[in-house]
Design a protein around this motif. Structure first.
Motif, PDB file in Angstrom:
ATOM      1  N   GLN A 128       4.670 -15.524  -4.275  1.00  0.00           N
ATOM      2  CA  GLN A 128       4.173 -14.080  -4.398  1.00  0.00           C
ATOM      3  C   GLN A 128       3.041 -13.757  -3.763  1.00  0.00           C
ATOM      4  O   GLN A 128       2.059 -14.610  -3.567  1.00  0.00           O
ATOM      5  N   ARG A 129       2.840 -12.481  -3.483  1.00  0.00           N
ATOM      6  CA  ARG A 129       1.384 -11.791  -2.885  1.00  0.00           C
ATOM      7  C   ARG A 129       1.205 -10.844  -3.799  1.00  0.00           C
ATOM      8  O   ARG A 129       1.610  -9.620  -4.060  1.00  0.00           O
ATOM      9  N   LEU A 130      -0.133 -10.881  -4.142  1.00  0.00           N
ATOM     10  CA  LEU A 130      -0.852  -9.928  -5.081  1.00  0.00           C
ATOM     11  C   LEU A 130      -1.608  -8.966  -4.120  1.00  0.00           C
ATOM     12  O   LEU A 130      -2.290  -9.461  -3.268  1.00  0.00           O
ATOM     13  N   ILE A 131      -1.195  -7.717  -4.073  1.00  0.00           N
ATOM     14  CA  ILE A 131      -2.011  -6.732  -3.296  1.00  0.00           C
ATOM     15  C   ILE A 131      -2.538  -5.584  -4.017  1.00  0.00           C
ATOM     16  O   ILE A 131      -2.085  -5.252  -5.213  1.00  0.00           O
ATOM     17  N   GLY A 132      -3.850  -4.827  -3.440  1.00  0.00           N
ATOM     18  CA  GLY A 132      -4.404  -3.741  -4.230  1.00  0.00           C
ATOM     19  C   GLY A 132      -3.407  -2.670  -4.319  1.00  0.00           C
ATOM     20  O   GLY A 132      -2.458  -2.459  -3.709  1.00  0.00           O
ATOM     21  N   GLY A 133      -3.819  -1.824  -5.315  1.00  0.00           N
ATOM     22  CA  GLY A 133      -3.151  -0.838  -5.674  1.00  0.00           C
ATOM     23  C   GLY A 133      -3.410   0.659  -5.104  1.00  0.00           C
ATOM     24  O   GLY A 133      -3.006   1.610  -5.334  1.00  0.00           O
ATOM     25  N   LEU A 134      -4.492   0.779  -4.030  1.00  0.00           N
ATOM     26  CA  LEU A 134      -4.754   1.564  -3.287  1.00  0.00           C
ATOM     27  C   LEU A 134      -3.773   2.218  -2.241  1.00  0.00           C
ATOM     28  O   LEU A 134      -3.016   1.212  -1.554  1.00  0.00           O
ATOM     29  N   PRO A 135      -3.455   3.174  -2.034  1.00  0.00           N
ATOM     30  CA  PRO A 135      -2.427   3.803  -0.905  1.00  0.00           C
ATOM     31  C   PRO A 135      -2.699   3.285   0.429  1.00  0.00           C
ATOM     32  O   PRO A 135      -1.739   2.839   1.021  1.00  0.00           O
ATOM     33  N   GLU A 136      -3.907   2.704   0.881  1.00  0.00           N
ATOM     34  CA  GLU A 136      -4.019   2.126   2.141  1.00  0.00           C
ATOM     35  C   GLU A 136      -3.339   0.662   2.247  1.00  0.00           C
ATOM     36  O   GLU A 136      -3.201   0.540   3.059  1.00  0.00           O
ATOM     37  N   ILE A 137      -3.526   0.114   1.010  1.00  0.00           N
ATOM     38  CA  ILE A 137      -2.953  -1.080   1.079  1.00  0.00           C
ATOM     39  C   ILE A 137      -1.531  -1.142   0.682  1.00  0.00           C
ATOM     40  O   ILE A 137      -0.566  -1.821   1.643  1.00  0.00           O
ATOM     41  N   VAL A 192      10.451 -10.134   0.146  1.00  0.00           N
ATOM     42  CA  VAL A 192       9.078 -10.407  -0.086  1.00  0.00           C
ATOM     43  C   VAL A 192       8.729  -9.849  -1.684  1.00  0.00           C
ATOM     44  O   VAL A 192       8.779  -8.703  -1.731  1.00  0.00           O
ATOM     45  N   LYS A 193       8.079 -10.752  -2.245  1.00  0.00           N
ATOM     46  CA  LYS A 193       7.587 -10.410  -3.823  1.00  0.00           C
ATOM     47  C   LYS A 193       6.236 -10.017  -3.816  1.00  0.00           C
ATOM     48  O   LYS A 193       5.427 -10.738  -3.176  1.00  0.00           O
ATOM     49  N   PHE A 194       5.959  -8.662  -4.232  1.00  0.00           N
ATOM     50  CA  PHE A 194       4.821  -8.477  -4.173  1.00  0.00           C
ATOM     51  C   PHE A 194       4.258  -7.877  -6.107  1.00  0.00           C
ATOM     52  O   PHE A 194       5.049  -7.500  -6.733  1.00  0.00           O
ATOM     53  N   GLY A 195       3.046  -8.393  -6.158  1.00  0.00           N
ATOM     54  CA  GLY A 195       2.521  -8.022  -7.489  1.00  0.00           C
ATOM     55  C   GLY A 195       1.459  -6.804  -7.230  1.00  0.00           C
ATOM     56  O   GLY A 195       0.499  -7.006  -6.596  1.00  0.00           O
ATOM     57  N   VAL A 196       1.693  -5.795  -8.010  1.00  0.00           N
ATOM     58  CA  VAL A 196       0.937  -4.403  -7.599  1.00  0.00           C
ATOM     59  C   VAL A 196       0.412  -4.009  -8.844  1.00  0.00           C
ATOM     60  O   VAL A 196       1.161  -3.630  -9.846  1.00  0.00           O
ATOM     61  N   PRO A 197      -0.684  -3.614  -9.123  1.00  0.00           N
ATOM     62  CA  PRO A 197      -1.613  -3.002 -10.262  1.00  0.00           C
ATOM     63  C   PRO A 197      -1.076  -1.574 -10.324  1.00  0.00           C
ATOM     64  O   PRO A 197      -1.074  -0.885  -9.295  1.00  0.00           O
ATOM     65  N   VAL A 198      -0.573  -1.183 -11.478  1.00  0.00           N
ATOM     66  CA  VAL A 198      -0.051   0.302 -11.587  1.00  0.00           C
ATOM     67  C   VAL A 198      -0.698   0.787 -13.176  1.00  0.00           C
ATOM     68  O   VAL A 198      -1.295  -0.202 -13.758  1.00  0.00           O
ATOM     69  N   ASN A 199      -0.720   1.830 -13.582  1.00  0.00           N
ATOM     70  CA  ASN A 199      -0.980   2.162 -14.810  1.00  0.00           C
ATOM     71  C   ASN A 199       0.226   2.493 -15.686  1.00  0.00           C
ATOM     72  O   ASN A 199       1.202   2.981 -15.123  1.00  0.00           O
ATOM     73  N   ALA A 200       0.382   1.957 -16.813  1.00  0.00           N
ATOM     74  CA  ALA A 200       1.123   2.081 -17.778  1.00  0.00           C
ATOM     75  C   ALA A 200       1.330   3.534 -18.316  1.00  0.00           C
ATOM     76  O   ALA A 200       0.567   4.386 -18.363  1.00  0.00           O
ATOM     77  N   GLN A 201       2.743   3.964 -18.515  1.00  0.00           N
ATOM     78  CA  GLN A 201       3.089   5.307 -18.883  1.00  0.00           C
ATOM     79  C   GLN A 201       2.459   5.441 -20.337  1.00  0.00           C
ATOM     80  O   GLN A 201       2.584   4.423 -21.228  1.00  0.00           O
ATOM     81  N   GLY A 202       2.226   6.645 -20.730  1.00  0.00           N
ATOM     82  CA  GLY A 202       1.936   6.885 -22.172  1.00  0.00           C
ATOM     83  C   GLY A 202       0.512   6.418 -22.632  1.00  0.00           C
ATOM     84  O   GLY A 202      -0.355   5.829 -21.773  1.00  0.00           O
ATOM     85  N   SER A 203       0.452   6.473 -23.993  1.00  0.00           N
ATOM     86  CA  SER A 203      -1.044   6.025 -24.625  1.00  0.00           C
ATOM     87  C   SER A 203      -0.749   4.805 -25.614  1.00  0.00           C
ATOM     88  O   SER A 203       0.409   4.637 -26.138  1.00  0.00           O
ATOM     89  N   VAL A 204      -1.597   4.086 -25.741  1.00  0.00           N
ATOM     90  CA  VAL A 204      -1.602   2.899 -26.604  1.00  0.00           C
ATOM     91  C   VAL A 204      -2.806   2.996 -27.801  1.00  0.00           C
ATOM     92  O   VAL A 204      -4.038   3.282 -27.174  1.00  0.00           O
TER      93      VAL A 204
END
Length: 965
Positions: free
Chosen positions: A711-720, A818-830
């Motif tokens: 797996q490849r971990l990549i940043g969550g910015l649009p440029e990445i 190719v498998k990617f792990g990407v940071p995202v924001n969860a929907q809704g509130s906790v």
């Protein structure tokens, strides 16, 4: 001219305060007593004769406050002569007498704090039973920790605990103690030594309005000793053992030495230096539970019973392939190869074999006869293909995954723990209220840290260097944090690459499946065939302890990840590396001014501003910075105004801060607090606080292969996401739909219609935030009974989590994912909520304490992965006496916490309930100014873990001697 005139007038109004401090019973002078004007910054300490003198701009009448370790705070009103003031102090434990700074960034009694706060003084640290003051933070109300190794612990409050806690801030002498490349504090690996701790203050919950980004779950502030107030030489040596009755190893030694030197001259110039060295055998991480990476849960089975076994703390077995997919891949490669090798004369060898044998399964002699009919050059390829042909045609190859054989963590990481910390500081007092400080803290060591993998931190080091000018009403500060990864590496990549060096996966998996088919065709059972196939495929495997293993391990762990180069044509020429090369830095500048005196104390008013730069340098081993420079700029400003009303019975405070990071929109975080005095030394507090944290430097710019390269971990910015990996133009597919596609492919008829695209937010990952409401009470019910209670409700938005997606970089006819792990924001509130209750009770010289905390998470949004990672109930009990008989004291601390479920990027599973008992007895030897302590942590030696996938910790028994504590 007006500013100068005001300055001269202020100087002319300064008065000199002087006197002596003695022990009330012995009448002996006390040296090192802190003497200040109450409500003012600055002050001094008594000399060897118990005398003090300083100047202040305060007006008469004023109140002098004297404090000293082991003595009750004495306050003395001065209404006339400010010279020859006589103060007598009495040895005692006084409840509620502490003065705190962090709650409002100005000194105030802890009883009057507008928010919940915990404090550990130097006197408390002297009596702790735990091996270090950092370990004893667990005894504070509502505090929990995740222990990744003997010297690496992450502190947390109020839920959402994690291994590297990016939601909790830690400061040492005003310096943010985070590692710039990681964005979280690395425990107490660098910074403050136990002999140099003046006090520790902990703020549970959000604190961004005063401290900026991060700290949405808590802030820890550690302050070291001033050489003017704490002069002299002191040392401490502890020796002991751990790993008692440990199945992993024999009993091992534990040794730690601390030294502190401090000296001042004429109350003008001061210098101090501190040193600490610890050496021990680390705790073993040996959770070999079988982990299902699809469902993120533990499943039944071990290496003997599950062909796709993936042990939590074994590495290399993350590499897994579907047996039918491998067989189909071999079949397709053979067809293509023979087609090319025959010049197109044999376009499809499978069809040719089908035509020769029809529906029948060719036997060994029949296969040999068919081979003889082919050109000699093609026979080896077809002979290797026959097991896969037979296996697929006879349906002997199951639709299941097999994994490579992994290596246990103890064979891959360095458990020889070392920790070296050195610090030094120069102080110069321009006046009684203005001081300049130059400070350096540096730490290095070997430890183990848990992130998305287990990281072996070898010769890892961090340095912090500060220049500061501070006065009664202002402070200016500049510091830098320099992170160096040393010889650190990723254990799972190391395990996987040792396998690859011994035998590439492109050879291992076909060998496994081909021999499995042969065994099944020969009449063996499924289980026996798997055992046989693994044995053949593992032929040549480097076993721990062998020369081949040692050579491969040394080469891989000393080669950087970015140097990895896979040569598919000739695997012997491949280069493998597991080492990361992080040399990231942080530069921070801030200033603060307290305008309270300028407003004649009608209101309390503070302003401040800060600017920082993250300078990322990993040479492409962690970040997307190979061949380019990455800097992240952040700036912010805050203001706070407070006013006492109704004859000082009510104090209302408003604070707000604006912060801006170059990669994200600006953020305003307000805070409103109220303190209501319902009786003397009894206060009710109410607060509304907000907090946020930016995505970490890794959330933004990471570009890292993990999971053994799967797996490849990549940043969550649009440029990445979009610029480099084109996840917008070539949209990836969801994890669930990819699994469904694989299931269809295993039948030989893949169905691309099952693949569902994942669409990322066009702006990429964004900051997460929290709104926190709290109601609390703190008061002295009796002179010897202190109660502190609070309840809170938190609402989080835009939680930063991660998704796994699969991008097809091939074609629909011949897909390559190719498998990617990407940071995202969860929907809704906790939502989360909870409360805590703490009691301190004095019975004579006995101190009885206890606290209990409750934390709970509310309803979860759809598809949100619950990483609350916190027990509902935990409690602490304490019992001690500084001097039960002359010169002899003791202290006992017991803690218990309930079981809970732990979710992290590394592993997920249940953490069992556990209890632990720390105890110590001490003997003072006044004639040589020393204390001998015999103690231990977890003295009942009940092994426990604080977070899933991390080590089990047993007892540490020690004896220590401290000179001039």
């Amino acid at each position: 001219m007006l500013v100068c005139a005001t300055g001269f007038a202020s100087q002319a109004q300064n008065i000199t305060v002087s006197g002596t401090v003695k022990d009330k019973q012995t009448k002996e002078p006390l040296s090192g007593v802190t003497v200040i004007v109450k409500g003012q910054s600055g002050g001094t300490s008594t000399n060897s004769d118990g005398a003090f003198t300083f100047t202040t701009s305060a007006k008469i009448p004023l109140t002098i406050s004297a404090s000293y370790i082991g003595y009750g705070v004495v306050e003395k009103q001065v209404t006339g002569n400010t010279a020859n003031i006589s103060i007598e102090m009495e040895a005692a434990v006084v409840l509620g007498g502490d003065v705190v700074v962090s709650a409002s960034r100005t000194p105030e009694r802890i009883l009057e704090s507008p928010v919940s706060i915990e404090r550990m003084s130097a006197a408390t640290i002297k009596d702790i039973a735990a091996p270090s003051f950092y370990d004893a933070l667990n005894n504070m109300k509502g505090v929990e920790s995740s222990m990744q190794s003997l010297t690496f612990k992450s502190i947390n409050t109020r839920g959402f605990n994690s291994n590297g806690n990016t939601r909790f801030n830690q400061y040492i002498d005003g310096m943010d103690n985070q590692a710039p490349g990681l964005n979280f504090s690395v425990g107490n690996i660098v910074g403050i030594t136990e002999l140099d701790v003046d006090n520790v203050e902990l703020l549970p919950g959000a604190s961004s309005a005063l401290y900026g980004a991060g700290g949405i779950n808590g802030t820890l502030l550690m302050t070291s000793k001033d050489p003017f107030k704490y002069p002299g030489a002191s040392f401490q040596y502890k020796t002991g053992v751990n790993h008692v009755n440990d199945d992993n190893t024999s009993t091992k030694p534990f040794n730690q030495l601390d030294v502190r030197l401090a000296k001042s001259w004429n109350n003008k110039f001061g210098v101090k230096a501190a040193f600490s060295f610890l050496q021990a055998k680390d705790w073993f991480a040996n959770n070999y539970s079988n982990f299902d990476r699809i469902s993120r849960t533990v499943k039944p089975g071990d290496r003997n019973s599950d062909t796709n076994y993936d042990g939590i703390n074994s590495y290399g077995d993350e590499v897994s392939q579907n047996m039918r997919n491998v067989a189909l891949s071999v079949q397709n490669a053979t067809i293509a190869g023979i087609n090319a090798g025959s010049g197109g004369a044999i376009p499809n060898i499978k069809s040719l074999i089908d035509g020769a044998f029809g529906a029948a399964i060719p036997t060994g002699p029949q296969q040999a006869g068919f081979l003889s009919s082919l050109p000699a050059a093609l026979r080896p390829a077809v002979q290797n293909y026959f097991p896969f042909y037979v296996g697929l045609k006879a349906n002997l190859i199951p639709d299941q995954n097999v994994s490579r054989t992994g290596y246990n963590e103890e064979n891959l990481v360095d458990y020889d723990t070392k920790s070296l910390k050195v610090s030094g500081a120069l102080y110069y007092n321009f006046s009684s209220t203005i001081q300049a400080v130059a400070q350096a803290n540096w730490g290095t060591g070997t430890s183990v840290y848990t992130g998305s993998d287990r990281y072996s931190l070898r010769n890892f080091n961090i340095g912090q260097y500060k220049l500061e000018l501070k006065g009664e009403d202002f402070s200016l500060k500049a510091y830098t944090t320099q992170e160096r990864s040393g010889d650190s590496y990723i254990s799972s990549i190391l395990g996987s690459y040792i396998n690859e060096v011994s035998k590439p996966s492109t050879t291992w998996f076909p060998q496994y499946i081909g021999n499995y088919v042969g065994a099944r065709a020969a009449g063996q059972t499924d289980a026996a065939a798997h055992v046989f196939a693994r044995g053949v495929a593992n032929t040549g495997r480097f076993e721990p302890g062998s020369n081949g293993f040692a050579t491969a391990k040394d080469q891989i762990m000393n080669t950087t990840i970015s140097a990895t180069s896979i040569n598919a044509a000739d695997p012997t020429k491949s280069v493998y590396g597991a080492k990361f090369d992080d040399k990231s830095n942080l530069y921070h500048y801030e200033g603060m001014y307290n305008l309270t005196n300028a407003f004649n104390k009608v209101v309390e008013f503070q302003v401040g501003a800060s600017y920082r730069i993250y300078d990322l340098n990993s040479a492409g081993t962690i970040f997307d910075d190979l061949g380019r420079q990455i800097d992240i700029e952040e700036y912010g400003a805050f203001a706070q105004i407070g006013k006492k009303l109704f004859n000082d019975k009510v104090k209302i405070t408003f604070a707000g801060r604006y912060d801006k990071s170059q990669n994200f929109e600006g953020r305003f975080t307000p805070r409103i607090t109220g303190v209501f005095t319902v009786a003397k030394n009894n206060n009710i507090r109410v607060s509304y606080q907000t907090g946020y944290r930016n995505p970490t430097t890794q959330n933004q710019y990471i570009d890292l292969s993990v999971g053994g390269g799967s797996q490849r971990l990549i940043g969550g910015l649009p440029e990445i996401m979009f610029g480099k990996y084109k996840l917008d133009a070539n949209k990836p597919f969801t994890d669930v739909s990819y699994r469904a596609f694989l299931a269809s492919a295993a039948t030989g008829t893949p169905n691309p219609a099952l693949l569902q695209q994942y669409t990322f937010d066009a702006k990429g990952v964004r900051p997460e935030s929290v709104q926190s409401y709290e109601l609390g009470y703190k008061g002295l019910i009796l002179p010897n009974l202190l109660i502190d209670a609070y309840g809170y409700f938190n609402q989080y938005k835009d939680f930063i989590t991660a998704v796994d997606v699969y991008q097809n970089v091939g074609t629909l006819a011949a897909p390559t994912f190719v498998k990617f792990g990407v940071p995202v924001n969860a929907q809704g509130s906790v939502n989360s909520y909870g409360g805590a209750l703490g009691l301190d009770y004095l019975v004579g010289k006995y101190n009885i304490s206890g606290n209990v905390s409750y934390n709970q998470i509310g309803d979860l949004p759809v598809n949100y992965i619950n990483d609350f990672n916190t027990p509902k109930i935990r409690y602490n009990l304490g019992f001690g006496n500084k001097e039960i008989v002359k010169n002899f004291g003791f202290n006992v601390a017991y803690r218990w916490q309930d079981r809970f479920y732990w979710n992290s990027s590394f592993a997920s599973g249940e953490v069992p309930a556990y209890s632990s008992l720390d105890a110590q007895v001490s003997l003072k030897i006044p004639s040589v100014m020393s204390v001998i302590k015999l103690g231990g942590s977890n003295v009942l030696n009940k092994y426990y873990t604080t977070s899933f996938g991390n080590p089990m910790a047993g007892a540490i028994y020690y004896v220590g001697i401290t000179f001039n504590p």
